[in-house]
Enzyme design. Structure first.
Site, PDB file in Angstrom:
ATOM      1  N   HIS A   1       0.872  -1.174   0.000  1.00 25.46           N
ATOM      2  CA  HIS A   1       0.000   0.000   0.000  1.00 25.46           C
ATOM      3  C   HIS A   1       0.911   1.228   0.000  1.00 25.46           C
ATOM      4  CE1 HIS A   1      -2.793   2.935   1.853  1.00 25.46           C
ATOM      5  NE2 HIS A   1      -3.782   2.130   1.504  1.00 25.46           N
TER       6      HIS A   1
ATOM      7  N   GLN B   1      -4.623  -5.214   6.828  1.00 21.62           N
ATOM      8  CA  GLN B   1      -5.609  -6.134   6.241  1.00 21.62           C
ATOM      9  C   GLN B   1      -5.662  -7.477   6.973  1.00 21.62           C
ATOM     10  OE1 GLN B   1      -7.854  -5.304   4.242  1.00 21.62           O
ATOM     11  NE2 GLN B   1      -7.039  -3.353   3.547  1.00 21.62           N
TER      12      GLN B   1
ATOM     13  N   CYS C   1      -4.851   2.486  -3.729  1.00 21.35           N
ATOM     14  CA  CYS C   1      -3.682   3.036  -3.008  1.00 21.35           C
ATOM     15  C   CYS C   1      -2.471   2.112  -3.126  1.00 21.35           C
ATOM     16  CB  CYS C   1      -3.993   3.280  -1.526  1.00 21.35           C
ATOM     17  SG  CYS C   1      -5.227   4.533  -1.289  1.00 21.35           S
TER      18      CYS C   1
ATOM     19  N   LYS D   1     -10.633  -0.491  10.443  1.00 20.57           N
ATOM     20  CA  LYS D   1     -10.801  -1.696   9.618  1.00 20.57           C
ATOM     21  C   LYS D   1     -11.153  -2.900  10.492  1.00 20.57           C
ATOM     22  CE  LYS D   1      -7.305  -0.200   6.254  1.00 20.57           C
ATOM     23  NZ  LYS D   1      -7.920   0.088   4.976  1.00 20.57           N
TER      24      LYS D   1
ATOM     25  N   ASP E   1       2.936  -4.427   8.222  1.00 21.69           N
ATOM     26  CA  ASP E   1       1.723  -3.640   8.031  1.00 21.69           C
ATOM     27  C   ASP E   1       0.547  -4.624   8.134  1.00 21.69           C
ATOM     28  OD1 ASP E   1      -0.542  -2.519   6.965  1.00 21.69           O
ATOM     29  OD2 ASP E   1       0.406  -1.753   5.155  1.00 21.69           O
TER      30      ASP E   1
HETATM   31  C1  PLP Z   1      -2.383  -2.857   3.485  1.00 21.80           C
HETATM   32  C2  PLP Z   1      -2.750  -1.488   3.977  1.00 21.80           C
HETATM   33  N1  PLP Z   1      -1.832  -0.757   4.600  1.00 21.80           N
HETATM   34  C3  PLP Z   1      -2.096   0.469   5.071  1.00 21.80           C
HETATM   35  C4  PLP Z   1      -3.335   1.030   4.913  1.00 21.80           C
HETATM   36  C5  PLP Z   1      -3.580   2.419   5.443  1.00 21.80           C
HETATM   37  O1  PLP Z   1      -4.489   2.403   6.481  1.00 21.80           O
HETATM   38  P1  PLP Z   1      -5.028   3.786   7.097  1.00 21.80           P
HETATM   39  O2  PLP Z   1      -5.548   4.574   5.932  1.00 21.80           O
HETATM   40  O3  PLP Z   1      -6.091   3.357   8.041  1.00 21.80           O
HETATM   41  O4  PLP Z   1      -3.877   4.441   7.760  1.00 21.80           O
HETATM   42  C6  PLP Z   1      -4.338   0.314   4.263  1.00 21.80           C
HETATM   43  C7  PLP Z   1      -5.672   0.924   4.036  1.00 21.80           C
HETATM   44  O5  PLP Z   1      -6.353   0.626   3.096  1.00 21.80           O
HETATM   45  C8  PLP Z   1      -4.030  -0.981   3.783  1.00 21.80           C
HETATM   46  O6  PLP Z   1      -4.952  -1.704   3.143  1.00 21.80           O
END
Ligand code: PLP
Length: 395
Positions: free
Chosen positions: A113, A190, A351, A213, A187
């Site tokens: 991401h 998900q 993203c 999430k 990270d």
């Molecule tokens: C794999 C992953 N990392 C990071 C994020 C970023 O999360 P946030 O926007 O809640 O900071 C997301 C959000 O879609 C994601 O899917």
């Protein structure tokens, strides 16, 4: 299950297939937020009156709930952030800036991401270190072997890809990274509400996720960091709450986690996050995972039979999401027509532009599941999708 989520009482027709972006909230999470603001509102940490002591106690209760969720060894290892993005930036700006030297390597993957790419690009530029990445094969699996070198100082990757769904092998990568003295940043955006996570068993050094999430409120996230590492790290933001003693010339800092929580925190959201984690605990992660994997299987099978539809990411172990493209049909058109039938899916670059480009795309569609989705919703989605494709192709 749907009746525990007020959104579905207000929006009865909604088929929500975008839980990977954000999940809806069960009643108890909404209640916890409202009740805090309406009946119990006070600041935390700073004062002695009873409402504040109570708010501080509840704030700390959530920290303990998160510790349990991740099986962290110490409650001090749980830092509240604004979300995964904020947590990853914190590691880059604090740990990264502290240890990276010119020529050192930061290793990420092609399936990240943007929030696990851009902070590393920024810190690499700042410290003149080198950003490298591990490739992804046609099935959407990470080809990670052979990329960790003695120059690698940080390895950062998604537990579960938000585009491919691939579940990455944390333990193996951690073992290899630790052999060369590198730290591993996971990270978990998900993964956190979909599978059991044990940071001690995984032995990762940092683990980040977002409350929104995980059936919790927006504005609150978590950074887990090993105690000794957090204790060695400088703060990124200065201000109230993170200090021990301030003179006009000098400041000494609190120990973690408060060292990293400058200013009045997102108190209500932190408190309501506990209700979300209690909800997950009540249903059980095994039950949630079994349910979502069943939906994943049904949807994968149904989508695979649609001519011209290509699923991105066919790794054997996947999180509950499917990204796909359809020959000759634009994702935005499909998502718009589905929306007119009250079916919410994600369309666009998710993203994660680099991984979409690897598959030759600038834009795609994604469906993703939560505990409130049903097999019947998958049937209705697939049937609507098939009709939309036919009409768009004949148009
Ligand atoms: C794999 C992953 N990392 C990071 C994020 C970023 O999360 P946030 O926007 O809640 O900071 C997301 C959000 O879609 C994601 O899917």
């Amino acid at each position: 299950m749907k009746n525990r989520f007020p959104i579905f009482l207000h929006h009865k027709e909604l088929i929500y297939l975008d839980s990977a972006a954000t999940t809806h909230k069960p009643q108890e999470v909404v209640d916890a937020l409202v009740s805090f603001y309406a009946k119990e509102y006070a600041t935390v940490h700073r004062t002695i009156y009873r409402d504040s002591l109570k708010a501080t106690e509840k704030y700390n209760d959530t920290r303990e709930s998160v510790r349990k969720l991740l099986n962290a060894a110490h409650v001090e290892e749980i830092v509240f952030t604004r979300g995964t993005t904020d947590a990853l930036n914190l590691v880059a700006q604090s740990y990264g800036k502290m240890i990276l030297e010119p020529g050192d390597e930061i290793l990420i993957t092609q399936m990240e991401h943007h929030s696990n790419i851009v902070p590393w690009q920024m810190i690499a530029q700042e410290t003149q270190s080198i950003l490298r990445w591990m490739p992804v094969n046609e099935q959407g699996e990470l080809e990670w072997q052979g990329y960790i070198t003695p120059r690698t100082k940080i390895v950062a990757f998604a537990h579960v890809s938000n585009v491919l769904g691939t579940v990455n092998p944390i333990l193996e990568i951690v073992q290899e990274a630790h052999r060369v003295g590198a730290v591993v940043v996971v990270d978990g955006a998900q993964a956190a509400s979909h599978m059991q996570i044990d940071v001690q068993a995984l032995d990762c050094d940092f683990y980040a996720f977002s409350g929104h999430k995980c059936y919790g409120p927006t504005g609150v996230g978590v950074l887990y960091g090993k105690k000794a590492l957090l204790e060695s790290m400088p703060p990124v933001q200065g201000g109230g709450d993170m200090i021990e003693r301030v003179t006009m010339e000098h400041t000494t800092y609190q120990k973690p986690p408060l060292r990293f929580e400058a200013g009045t925190p997102i108190i209500g959201s932190v408190i309501a996050l506990k209700s979300a984690l209690d909800f997950i605990g009540e249903i059980g992660l095994k039950t949630i995972s079994d349910h979502e994997q069943k939906l994943l299987g049904l949807a994968t099978e149904a989508l695979s039979s649609i001519p011209g539809l290509r699923i991105l990411g066919t790794a054997p172990e996947k999180g509950p999401l499917i990204t796909f493209s359809i020959e000759g049909v634009h994702p935005l058109d499909v998502a718009t027509f589905l929306d007119l039938q009250n079916i919410a899916i994600r369309s666009g670059h998710m993203c994660a532009q680099p991984i979409l480009r690897l598959f030759g795309l600038e834009s795609a569609m994604r469906i993703s599941f939560g505990i409130y989705n049903t097999p019947n919703e998958i049937d209705r989605f697939v049937s609507s999708l098939s009709k939309i494709i036919s009409s768009l192709r004949t148009y």
